[in-house]
Enzyme design. Structure first.
Site, PDB file in Angstrom:
ATOM      1  N   ALA A  81      -8.483   2.909   2.930  1.00 53.05           N
ATOM      2  CA  ALA A  81      -7.515   3.354   1.631  1.00 53.05           C
ATOM      3  C   ALA A  81      -7.192   5.464   1.910  1.00 53.05           C
ATOM      4  CB  ALA A  81      -8.038   3.291   0.573  1.00 53.05           C
ATOM      5  N   GLY A  82      -6.442   5.304   1.411  1.00 52.70           N
ATOM      6  CA  GLY A  82      -5.758   6.622   2.005  1.00 52.70           C
ATOM      7  C   GLY A  82      -4.922   7.327   0.723  1.00 52.70           C
ATOM      8  N   HIS A  83      -5.380   7.624  -0.228  1.00 48.62           N
ATOM      9  CA  HIS A  83      -4.684   8.011  -1.343  1.00 48.62           C
ATOM     10  C   HIS A  83      -4.438   9.378  -1.515  1.00 48.62           C
ATOM     11  CE1 HIS A  83      -6.198   4.249  -3.875  1.00 48.62           C
ATOM     12  NE2 HIS A  83      -5.474   4.304  -2.385  1.00 48.62           N
ATOM     13  N   GLN A 108      -4.922   0.053  -1.044  1.00 42.88           N
ATOM     14  CA  GLN A 108      -3.948  -1.186  -0.515  1.00 42.88           C
ATOM     15  C   GLN A 108      -3.094  -1.242  -1.777  1.00 42.88           C
ATOM     16  OE1 GLN A 108      -7.477  -2.059  -0.195  1.00 42.88           O
ATOM     17  NE2 GLN A 108      -7.360   0.049   1.432  1.00 42.88           N
ATOM     18  N   ARG A 159       0.017   6.703  11.449  1.00 43.48           N
ATOM     19  CA  ARG A 159       0.984   6.356  12.154  1.00 43.48           C
ATOM     20  C   ARG A 159       2.373   6.080  11.465  1.00 43.48           C
ATOM     21  NH1 ARG A 159      -1.337   0.194  12.532  1.00 43.48           N
ATOM     22  NH2 ARG A 159      -2.780   0.902   9.872  1.00 43.48           N
ATOM     23  N   ASP A 180      12.352  10.235  -6.005  1.00 40.66           N
ATOM     24  CA  ASP A 180      13.701  11.778  -4.932  1.00 40.66           C
ATOM     25  C   ASP A 180      13.828  11.479  -3.584  1.00 40.66           C
ATOM     26  OD1 ASP A 180      10.412  11.901  -4.772  1.00 40.66           O
ATOM     27  OD2 ASP A 180      10.344  13.268  -3.392  1.00 40.66           O
ATOM     28  N   LYS A 217      -0.326   5.162  -6.076  1.00 45.11           N
ATOM     29  CA  LYS A 217      -1.474   4.875  -6.695  1.00 45.11           C
ATOM     30  C   LYS A 217      -2.175   6.466  -6.966  1.00 45.11           C
ATOM     31  CE  LYS A 217      -3.331   1.882  -4.021  1.00 45.11           C
ATOM     32  NZ  LYS A 217      -2.196   1.875  -2.346  1.00 45.11           N
ATOM     33  N   GLY A 218      -2.748   6.619  -6.051  1.00 45.65           N
ATOM     34  CA  GLY A 218      -3.623   8.221  -5.931  1.00 45.65           C
ATOM     35  C   GLY A 218      -2.963   9.075  -7.230  1.00 45.65           C
ATOM     36  N   LYS A 219      -1.739   9.743  -6.815  1.00 38.58           N
ATOM     37  CA  LYS A 219      -0.936   9.954  -7.663  1.00 38.58           C
ATOM     38  C   LYS A 219      -0.963   9.626  -9.234  1.00 38.58           C
ATOM     39  CE  LYS A 219       3.074  12.168  -9.784  1.00 38.58           C
ATOM     40  NZ  LYS A 219       4.479  12.829  -9.664  1.00 38.58           N
ATOM     41  N   GLY A 230       0.921  -1.268  -0.123  1.00 41.94           N
ATOM     42  CA  GLY A 230      -0.248  -0.060  -0.087  1.00 41.94           C
ATOM     43  C   GLY A 230       1.053   1.006  -0.195  1.00 41.94           C
ATOM     44  N   ASP A 231       0.177   2.522  -0.095  1.00 42.43           N
ATOM     45  CA  ASP A 231       1.037   3.553   0.169  1.00 42.43           C
ATOM     46  C   ASP A 231       2.321   3.518  -1.533  1.00 42.43           C
ATOM     47  OD1 ASP A 231      -0.939   4.274   2.126  1.00 42.43           O
ATOM     48  OD2 ASP A 231       0.402   3.006   2.579  1.00 42.43           O
ATOM     49  N   GLU A 232       2.011   3.279  -2.750  1.00 39.49           N
ATOM     50  CA  GLU A 232       2.611   3.178  -2.917  1.00 39.49           C
ATOM     51  C   GLU A 232       2.962   4.706  -4.243  1.00 39.49           C
ATOM     52  OE1 GLU A 232       1.081   1.449  -2.968  1.00 39.49           O
ATOM     53  OE2 GLU A 232       1.446  -1.143  -3.027  1.00 39.49           O
TER      54      GLU A 232
HETATM   55  P1  GDP Z   1      -1.374   5.585  -2.084  1.00 39.39           P
HETATM   56  O1  GDP Z   1      -2.169   4.990  -1.064  1.00 39.39           O
HETATM   57  O2  GDP Z   1      -1.229   4.507  -2.881  1.00 39.39           O
HETATM   58  O3  GDP Z   1      -2.206   6.640  -3.076  1.00 39.39           O
HETATM   59  O4  GDP Z   1      -0.630   6.846  -1.887  1.00 39.39           O
HETATM   60  P2  GDP Z   1      -0.528   7.731  -0.109  1.00 39.39           P
HETATM   61  O5  GDP Z   1      -1.160   8.369  -1.058  1.00 39.39           O
HETATM   62  O6  GDP Z   1      -1.063   7.198   0.887  1.00 39.39           O
HETATM   63  O7  GDP Z   1       1.097   7.611  -0.285  1.00 39.39           O
HETATM   64  C1  GDP Z   1       1.849   7.887  -0.842  1.00 39.39           C
HETATM   65  C2  GDP Z   1       2.465   9.912  -0.673  1.00 39.39           C
HETATM   66  O8  GDP Z   1       3.882  10.156  -1.748  1.00 39.39           O
HETATM   67  C3  GDP Z   1       1.733  11.160  -0.453  1.00 39.39           C
HETATM   68  O9  GDP Z   1       1.817  11.433   0.188  1.00 39.39           O
HETATM   69  C4  GDP Z   1       2.235  11.367  -1.479  1.00 39.39           C
HETATM   70  O10 GDP Z   1       1.806  12.279  -2.335  1.00 39.39           O
HETATM   71  C5  GDP Z   1       3.246  11.868  -2.581  1.00 39.39           C
HETATM   72  N1  GDP Z   1       4.234  11.476  -3.122  1.00 39.39           N
HETATM   73  C6  GDP Z   1       3.499  10.712  -4.358  1.00 39.39           C
HETATM   74  N2  GDP Z   1       4.245  10.594  -5.385  1.00 39.39           N
HETATM   75  C7  GDP Z   1       5.877  11.513  -4.692  1.00 39.39           C
HETATM   76  C8  GDP Z   1       7.250  11.101  -5.150  1.00 39.39           C
HETATM   77  O11 GDP Z   1       7.724  11.088  -6.475  1.00 39.39           O
HETATM   78  N3  GDP Z   1       7.893  12.037  -4.117  1.00 39.39           N
HETATM   79  C9  GDP Z   1       7.815  12.762  -3.153  1.00 39.39           C
HETATM   80  N4  GDP Z   1       8.297  12.864  -2.400  1.00 39.39           N
HETATM   81  N5  GDP Z   1       5.949  12.315  -2.603  1.00 39.39           N
HETATM   82  C10 GDP Z   1       5.225  11.339  -3.657  1.00 39.39           C
HETATM   83  P1  IMO Z   2      -3.422   2.672   0.019  1.00 39.46           P
HETATM   84  O1  IMO Z   2      -5.287   2.593  -0.630  1.00 39.46           O
HETATM   85  C1  IMO Z   2      -0.983   0.738   3.426  1.00 39.46           C
HETATM   86  C2  IMO Z   2      -3.059  -2.517   5.689  1.00 39.46           C
HETATM   87  C3  IMO Z   2      -3.186  -1.989   7.232  1.00 39.46           C
HETATM   88  C4  IMO Z   2      -2.862  -3.059   7.512  1.00 39.46           C
HETATM   89  C5  IMO Z   2      -3.680  -4.164   6.940  1.00 39.46           C
HETATM   90  C6  IMO Z   2      -5.106  -4.375   7.496  1.00 39.46           C
HETATM   91  O2  IMO Z   2      -3.977   4.280   1.320  1.00 39.46           O
HETATM   92  O3  IMO Z   2      -2.734   2.403  -0.239  1.00 39.46           O
HETATM   93  P2  IMO Z   2      -7.346  -3.225   7.616  1.00 39.46           P
HETATM   94  O4  IMO Z   2      -8.162  -2.410   7.992  1.00 39.46           O
HETATM   95  O5  IMO Z   2      -7.514  -3.034   6.015  1.00 39.46           O
HETATM   96  O6  IMO Z   2      -7.941  -4.461   8.017  1.00 39.46           O
HETATM   97  O7  IMO Z   2      -6.362  -3.273   7.692  1.00 39.46           O
HETATM   98  O8  IMO Z   2      -3.721  -3.870   5.801  1.00 39.46           O
HETATM   99  N1  IMO Z   2      -3.552  -1.627   5.027  1.00 39.46           N
HETATM  100  C7  IMO Z   2      -2.714  -0.471   4.323  1.00 39.46           C
HETATM  101  N2  IMO Z   2      -1.534  -0.013   4.477  1.00 39.46           N
HETATM  102  N3  IMO Z   2      -2.681   1.404   2.345  1.00 39.46           N
HETATM  103  C8  IMO Z   2      -3.372   1.589   2.780  1.00 39.46           C
HETATM  104  O9  IMO Z   2      -4.289   1.958   1.308  1.00 39.46           O
HETATM  105  C9  IMO Z   2      -3.935   0.643   3.225  1.00 39.46           C
HETATM  106  N4  IMO Z   2      -5.474  -0.680   4.147  1.00 39.46           N
HETATM  107  C10 IMO Z   2      -4.519  -0.918   4.228  1.00 39.46           C
HETATM  108  O10 IMO Z   2      -2.058  -1.058   7.895  1.00 39.46           O
HETATM  109  O11 IMO Z   2      -1.425  -3.835   7.944  1.00 39.46           O
HETATM  110 MG    MG Z   3      -2.280   5.424   1.145  1.00 34.18          MG
END
Ligand code: GDP
Ligand code: IMO
Ligand code: MG
Length: 437
Positions: free
Chosen positions: A50-52, A237, A316, A346, A27-29, A23-25
């Site tokens: 999720a948090g995008h 995720q 967290r 970066d 994807k939203g961007k 997760g948090d790769e």
């Molecule tokens: P998602 O859940 O896959 O959509 O990712 P998140 O939004 O939870 O986490 C990605 C974080 O990295 C966010 O705060 C974005 O604004 C930030 N982000 C996205 N692309 C880049 C990048 O290329 N460089 C940096 N420094 N931050 C980025």
């Molecule tokens: P995005 O879409 C990162 C993780 C939680 C926990 C496990 C199970 O922003 O990438 P849950 O509440 O789904 O039952 O929790 O999955 N988790 C994520 N980690 N990004 C997310 O979403 C996540 N959604 C759930 O931290 O380890």
């Molecule tokens: Mg996220």
């Protein structure tokens, strides 16, 4: 239906964006970047766990349950059958948009087949996580897993179609609450006592506002496919959190790899001809579970600081480590990924040397396959390839050639080890900070 229609070859270029890690790769961007070329954006699994994050024109937008496409006026956004919907959370996000002058209500459809997260799901999850003690999954505490459990269990599930039918919803709540209360009291005798009438009243008010958006999104999307509309599927995720294919039991409760698109949307996966996998240039994980390349030291802290690695949903601190191409290669293969995005490159500026995990050593056996058992993954020692670092700020790079030679080498090596071509490199959170290869 005319025969020609049944046998018609689909040419509609549906695209999907899938996370290749935990997760948090970013994807939203990536979804935001691609949205302008699409007419429909679909969330098909997960919920408000999720948090995008999306950044453009100096503004930052954080989306949780809403598809990222909702930020675009020309786009219809869909919450599909495979999503679990917390009605309060949905309305809070839509109201938040309205405060900044954006009418999300008119841009969204919610599947009547999607399941509803109810108050007992949150209470059960809190009790279950507490009972797991040091083995806690570290969930987001949004009632995601407990709602999916009731869906699969079938006895105590409520779907969006039930929520918006006043009588059906009231009857279901009256039937379920006493049953759930017995379980909750057994788990925690001092815990909260639910009030069925209050739940019916509160959820009923939400239902009134949600009803106009509720639809058989499956039929609507299949018609959109027939009409050659351009559809973008937004994964939440990441593949390693997939309930069937991830690092079980430290996973989420849905199919968060590419495998979930068909089941979660109703659209056959073969209509998707562009599957984009997103990976950070390093690795992060929130919550528990094995993480072979984790850097529980000052190097990991340096990455956390540079990448601002704190959860979008729960705040967290995220665990940080080197890029793991055993795990990401596995993810790319199970999801049928065509090309990859390497994001947050970066963040790795300013390291003398960098490392990429190319294999695991599990009790003396070298492997490039992700083990199915968490115990084996916990025993895996990463076999690391050293790559020279670079000191330059790369956030203004806009072509691959703008990157320092060492950064180019890093991206090339990552792509080779994951086994897919790199089509996008992200060098900052803003839309503009993107390199298309
Ligand atoms: P998602 O859940 O896959 O959509 O990712 P998140 O939004 O939870 O986490 C990605 C974080 O990295 C966010 O705060 C974005 O604004 C930030 N982000 C996205 N692309 C880049 C990048 O290329 N460089 C940096 N420094 N931050 C980025
Ligand atoms: P995005 O879409 C990162 C993780 C939680 C926990 C496990 C199970 O922003 O990438 P849950 O509440 O789904 O039952 O929790 O999955 N988790 C994520 N980690 N990004 C997310 O979403 C996540 N959604 C759930 O931290 O380890
Ligand atoms: Mg996220």
């Amino acid at each position: 239906m005319p025969r020609g229609r049944q046998t018609r070859e689909k040419t509609v270029p549906a695209t999907s964006v899938i996370g290749l890690q935990w997760g948090d790769e970013a994807k939203g961007k990536v979804v935001d970047l691609l949205t302008e070329h699409h007419e429909i954006v679909v969330r098909y699994q997960g919920g408000n766990n999720a948090g995008h994050t999306v950044k453009f024109d100096g503004n930052t937008y954080k989306l949780s349950l809403l598809p990222t496409g909702i930020l675009h006026e020309h786009v219809k956004s869909v919450i599909g059958p495979g999503v679990v919907v917390n009605p309060n959370a949905l309305l809070k996000e839509l109201d938040g948009m309205a405060e900044s002058g954006q009418d999300g209500f008119s841009r969204l459809f919610v599947s009547d087949r999607a399941h509803v997260i109810c108050p007992w799901h949150l209470l059960e999850e809190a009790a279950l996580e507490a009972a797991r003690g040091s083995e806690a999954i570290g969930t987001t505490m949004r009632g995601i897993g407990t709602c999916y459990r009731d869906k699969v269990g079938r006895s105590h599930a409520i779907r969006v179609g039930d929520l918006v039918d006043r009588d059906v919803f009231a009857a279901r709540v009256k039937e379920i609450v006493p049953f759930k209360q017995k379980i909750l009291n057994a788990l925690n005798p001092d815990g909260e006592q639910m009030n069925a009438d209050q739940i019916i009243e509160e959820y009923g008010q939400c239902a009134e506002r949600i009803r106009p958006m509720v639809k058989d999104t499956t039929a609507w999307l299949l018609d959109a496919v027939d009409a050659d509309q351009k559809i973008l599927f937004e994964g939440a995720q990441g593949c390693l959190l997939d309930v069937d294919h991830g690092t079980f039991p430290f996973v989420t409760s849905s199919n968060s790899s590419g495998c979930g698109i068909h089941s979660g949307s109703g659209i056959p996966g073969r209509y998707i001809n562009n599957m984009i996998g997103v990976a950070k240039a390093y690795t992060t994980r929130v919550g528990g579970g094995p993480f072979p390349t984790e850097l529980d030291n000052e190097v990991g802290q340096k990455i956390r600081d540079a990448g601002n690695e704190y959860g979008t949903v729960t705040g967290r601190p995220r665990r940080c480590g080197w890029l793991d191409t055993v795990a990401t290669r596995y993810s790319a293969r199970i999801s049928g990924v065509d090309s990859i995005t390497i994001a947050l490159l970066d963040v790795l500026s300013g390291f003398d040397e960098l490392f990429i995990c190319e294999a695991y050593d599990i009790n003396g056996t070298i492997t490039r396959d992700l083990p199915s058992r968490c115990e084996d993954l916990a025993a895996a020692k990463p076999v690391l390839r050293r790559i020279a670092g670079w000191s330059e700020d790369i956030t203004t790079a806009r072509t691959f050639e703008d990157l320092p030679a060492a950064a180019q080498e890093y991206v090339r090596t990552a792509g080779e080890l994951i086994g897919r071509k790199v089509s996008i490199v992200s060098v900052g959170p803003d839309r503009e900070q993107t390199i298309h290869i």
